[in-house]
Design an enzyme around this catalytic site. Sequence first.
Site, short mmCIF file in Angstrom:
data_model
loop_
_atom_site.label_atom_id
_atom_site.label_comp_id
_atom_site.label_asym_id
_atom_site.label_seq_id
_atom_site.Cartn_x
_atom_site.Cartn_y
_atom_site.Cartn_z
N TYR A 112 6.76 2.24 5.25
CA TYR A 112 5.48 1.53 5.25
C TYR A 112 4.48 2.23 4.33
CZ TYR A 112 1.33 -0.89 7.00
OH TYR A 112 0.17 -1.63 7.09
N LYS A 168 2.81 0.68 0.83
CA LYS A 168 1.37 0.55 0.61
C LYS A 168 0.91 1.38 -0.58
CE LYS A 168 0.39 -2.31 3.95
NZ LYS A 168 -0.04 -3.68 3.64
#
Length: 214
Positions: free
Chosen positions: A122, A126
């Site tokens: 994750y 990002k």
Amino acid sequence: MKAIVIGGSGATGRELVKQLLSDERFRKVITLVRRPYFESHQKLEEIIVDFEHLASSQDVIKGDVAFSCLGTTLKDAGSKEAQWHIDYDYPYHFAKMAYDNGIASFVLLSAAGANAQSSIFYNRMKGSLEDAIKKIGFAQFLILQPGGIDRPNTDRLGEKIGLKVLKVFNSVGLFKQYEPIQTHLLAKAMIESFFQYKKPIHVLSLKEIQRLTN
């Protein structure tokens, strides 16, 4: 001014659109959505788009500032590949088209810990998106990196448990950089960052985000 938003039907995006519509500094708000979502408003233009073929909607991606709140969970996406496609590909292509159409400012809702070199999927996703948009060349690119997001009435059990655990840790001074922030405050910070930070690239930590909500 004119604002354009993707991710407007999400928890933070809903608040963002609502606040933009009530903000006298904005005369028009465009939101790109997969299906009809918002009630009619004199300042709002809701445009139904196919994010798989966003280029066909390039002509409507115009304004003074673009906001991206788009994102999903691994569970909802079904796989890491699908989540990357939604969380990285869609916002990146939107940003590139916004820039090509002369939009000078881009405000991205990212996450604490975002880092393209991270071993955590994750955070790597990002961070990779942040780095890719930096290279586009916006005159003003703002990145908000909140910790936990306190979504009202969430039905995500894992999220509910995680927020409770975080709040317990926060109460004794731990993991303050991940302190949950309510969606209406985060939306306010996204708008105010546009007016208060005029640097070409600026990353807002949770502390800076919180200062904008006071």
